[in-house]
Enzyme design. Structure first.
Site, PDB file in Angstrom:
ATOM      1  N   ASP A   1      10.184  -6.167   2.097  1.00 43.57           N
ATOM      2  CA  ASP A   1       8.809  -5.712   2.223  1.00 43.57           C
ATOM      3  C   ASP A   1       8.358  -5.813   3.682  1.00 43.57           C
ATOM      4  OD1 ASP A   1       6.502  -4.768   0.940  1.00 43.57           O
ATOM      5  OD2 ASP A   1       6.742  -6.227  -0.678  1.00 43.57           O
TER       6      ASP A   1
ATOM      7  N   ASP B   1       1.840   0.990  -3.680  1.00 43.19           N
ATOM      8  CA  ASP B   1       2.298   0.589  -5.012  1.00 43.19           C
ATOM      9  C   ASP B   1       1.796   1.508  -6.118  1.00 43.19           C
ATOM     10  OD1 ASP B   1       3.222  -1.449  -3.480  1.00 43.19           O
ATOM     11  OD2 ASP B   1       2.244  -3.061  -4.597  1.00 43.19           O
TER      12      ASP B   1
HETATM   13  C1  GLA Z   1       4.279  -5.154  -2.140  1.00 39.33           C
HETATM   14  C2  GLA Z   1       5.358  -4.216  -2.699  1.00 39.33           C
HETATM   15  C3  GLA Z   1       5.461  -4.413  -4.200  1.00 39.33           C
HETATM   16  C4  GLA Z   1       5.754  -5.868  -4.525  1.00 39.33           C
HETATM   17  C5  GLA Z   1       4.703  -6.778  -3.889  1.00 39.33           C
HETATM   18  C6  GLA Z   1       5.044  -8.250  -4.006  1.00 39.33           C
HETATM   19  O1  GLA Z   1       3.026  -4.783  -2.578  1.00 39.33           O
HETATM   20  O2  GLA Z   1       5.051  -2.895  -2.383  1.00 39.33           O
HETATM   21  O3  GLA Z   1       6.467  -3.575  -4.719  1.00 39.33           O
HETATM   22  O4  GLA Z   1       7.045  -6.199  -4.052  1.00 39.33           O
HETATM   23  O5  GLA Z   1       4.559  -6.492  -2.509  1.00 39.33           O
HETATM   24  O6  GLA Z   1       4.059  -9.061  -3.440  1.00 39.33           O
END
Ligand code: GLA
Length: 632
Positions: free
Chosen positions: A190, A277
């Site tokens: 990430d 997301d």
């Molecule tokens: C980000 C990523 C998600 C997930 C969260 C975890 O938002 O895009 O897919 O991995 O972090 O905190």
């Protein structure tokens, strides 16, 4: 080429492909295919990830329950093999040696007598079940949970440095642990730690976390240190290849389409997020779909567009909404997207299993040709996506984005098939087979996607258009000078902010990237007033690599597209075979009659198509490799 050769080639290309860091002539042919070959994802990875099911509230019991369900339901045998641990697994970074410590209270098998903890027993267990194991980290010092949701379950504990569980400053140590000692097969990295930990972040101001950068200004691409971000991810790729010389792993980039990752992810890792997301809403699913659907030339065997994990089973995609759930899976399969289930599989019902386990849809996703579908028709209501499969069949999906019923006419032309011969359609959700010639009217329920496997006679008898083999066409240098956000991505309400802000302005660089059967800016291809149904649209000052699957002849009609705005700079088109010049045009001015190129490519492995305009234009004009095709 031997392993070392591949590795060195990849390392060299990592600095020359795409943004051309420090290279003298980025358009010079290299005679190589530059998609990352350090990891391994010949088809899109499939499996399960803890995030959409549990957020950070994870433990071994939950994880193993879903892993077991993958096996007992037969989903694993159908390809869903990765079991990925997302955010929430760590306790702290032990100081002073910097070793990451697992929250053993939640993962009892990780406990060791000396307190060092190890995921090896868990990965061994998953491997013994025939599964693969994935883990999660962040490229900065801190993770997304720390950055955005301080009340998350399972926040890392301890002093400020002990809570710095991200990779920053620990790449070699952590990669050796994850991919070596612990035996994981996939690493998702990430980027919140280089985006959110600004000096103005309240957690930073209060002294909870140290400031870092930011290297990513998510909303303002020009303020993002794109080269700096790429360098950090490249260092992870190098460490992974060193730790796992067998190259049997997946490097999953999670930059949500930011940092212009579209332009470089395929030189670094195996899958790359194209958007923020997903959430279990219809509109959000469409937003994520949109973030990938016009990037058909940026997905290839070895490196895939990732519009985020599946949300089938939740919200708008429960068993009570089978139409939406089927559409979600179908669209991801047409995109050749990784299929990561985000559902607590202890709750799996036969109805959901039927959807997730549909062999015919999975086969579209996993088709070895690796061609992401191309938009054959595009509108706000109905879209038609066509994907050419390895055995020559087509898959076609007709999507109704709206809640109201819709009518559509599918034509032979959409699929580049002859209209005057029989076309057989197999409906992949019902199994029904039907036949037509020329045109087929279809009725779609609200939110419905009809998807068919199609057999007919190819319009191009002796070969394939390049736009039918996108998995073998890589715009290694796509001519974009300054990355701009893609305006065609459906704007959404950020679920975590509702309408308190001014809605989501997608910040996904990529507007102007190379397209199949379209100009870079989404217009129909046109040269000298002549529309071209087939071809590759790309900006001038570009270099496209094409893998030649045994064809003997390359042909195209080339020129500056009629939609060009600068129009002052002529463009020279050149075709190379394994680095050798095969054909080159004179400079072609705007408005010229299309110039025919014909090249013998017998025995050539890599064809390169170079369109060279002025040395340093502010906005390179779009050009067309019209009707570009390879024939036997
Ligand atoms: C980000 C990523 C998600 C997930 C969260 C975890 O938002 O895009 O897919 O991995 O972090 O905190």
């Amino acid at each position: 080429m031997n392993r070392l050769g591949t590795l060195m080639g990849a390392a060299m290309l990592a600095t020359t492909a795409g943004a051309a860091i420090g290279q003298t002539d980025p358009l010079a042919p290299i005679g190589q295919w530059s998609i990352d070959a350090r990891g391994s994802a010949p088809v899109p990875p499939m499996g399960w990830n803890s995030w959409n099911a549990f957020n950070s509230d994870i433990d071994e019991t939950k994880l193993l329950a879903s892993a077991t369900a993958l096996v007992t339901t037969g989903l694993a045998a159908k390809g869903y093999r990765y079991v990925d641990i997302d955010d929430g697994w760590w306790l702290k970074r032990r100081m002073p040696d910097g070793r990451l410590i697992i929250r053993a209270a939640n993962f009892p098998s990780a406990a060791t007598p000396d307190g060092a903890t190890s995921f090896r027993p868990l990965t061994d267990r998953l491997h013994a079940m025939g599964l693969k194991a994935g883990i999660y980290s962040d490229i900065g010092r801190n993770t997304c949970g720390q950055a955005y949701t301080s009340n998350f379950a399972n926040q890392p504990q301890g002093r400020i440095d002990e809570r710095e569980v991200g990779l920053y400053g620990h790449v070699d140590q952590d990669i050796a642990l994850f991919m070596g000692a612990w035996g994981f097969d996939l690493l998702k990295v990430d980027g919140c730690g280089i985006r959110a930990m600004t000096p103005a972040n309240p957690h930073v101001e209060s002294g909870d976390y140290r400031a870092l950068g930011p290297l990513i200004d998510y909303d303002t691409l020009p303020d993002t240190d794109i080269a700096g971000v790429r360098k950090l991810y490249e260092a992870v790729a190098v460490a992974m290849a060193r730790t796992r010389p067998a190259h049997d792993y997946v490097f999953s980039l999670c930059l949500w389409g930011g940092a212009d990752v579209r332009s470089w992810a395929r030189f670094v890792g195996q899958m790359s997020r194209t958007s923020q997301d997903i959430s279990p809403d219809w509109e959000r699913m469409l937003h994520n779909f949109d973030s990938a659907v016009r990037r058909e030339l940026y997905a290839h065997p070895g490196s895939w567009n990732d519009p985020d994990m599946l949300y089938i089973g939740t919200g708008a995609f429960t068993a009570d909404h089978p139409v939406e759930a089927r559409t979600h899976l179908t669209l991801w399969a047409m995109l050749s997207a990784p299929l990561m289930i985000g559902y607590d599989l202890r709750k799996l019902t036969p109805a959901l299993l039927d959807i997730l386990g549909n062999r015919a849809i999975i086969a579209l996703d996993q088709d070895p040709a690796g061609n992401q579908a191309v938009l054959a028709f595009d509108s706000d209501t109905v879209q038609i996506l066509v994907k050419t499969l390895a055995d020559g069949d087509k898959a076609v999906a007709i999507v109704n984005r709206t809640a109201a019923p819709a009518d559509a006419v599918l034509t032979a032309r959409h699929m580049k098939l002859r209209p005057d011969t029989d076309i057989a359609l197999t409906d992949l959700w019902s199994g029904t087979i039907s036949h037509f010639r020329d045109e087929q009217p279809l009725h779609l329920a609200g939110h419905e996607t009809r998807v068919f496997r199609v057999r007919g006679v190819a319009a191009r008898a002796q070969g394939l258009y390049l736009s039918e083999q996108t998995g073998r066409v890589n715009p290694a240098v796509d001519g974009i000078v300054e990355p701009e956000a893609d305006p065609l991505v459906h704007r959404g309400v950020l679920p975590w902010r509702s309408t308190r802000g001014d809605g989501e302005h997608p910040a996904y660089g990529g507007w102007g990237g190379a397209r199949a059967d379209s100009t870079p800016y989404g217009q129909a291809l046109k040269l000298h007033g002549m529309p071209l149904a087939n071809g590759i649209g790309v900006l001038a000052n570009s270099r496209i690599e094409v893998k030649n699957a045994g064809y003997r002849r390359f042909s195209a009609q080339v020129g500056i597209d009629d939609s060009a705005r600068d129009r002052r700079m002529p463009v020279r088109f050149a075709v190379y075979g394994d680095g050798r010049l095969l054909k080159r045009t004179e400079p072609v001015p705007y408005g010229a009659v299309p110039v025919a190129i014909d090249a013998d490519v017998t025995g050539v492995a890599i064809i390169e198509l170079v369109a060279r305009g002025a040395a340093d234009p502010r906005y390179p004009d779009p050009v067309a490799w019209g009707e570009a095709a390879l024939d036997r």
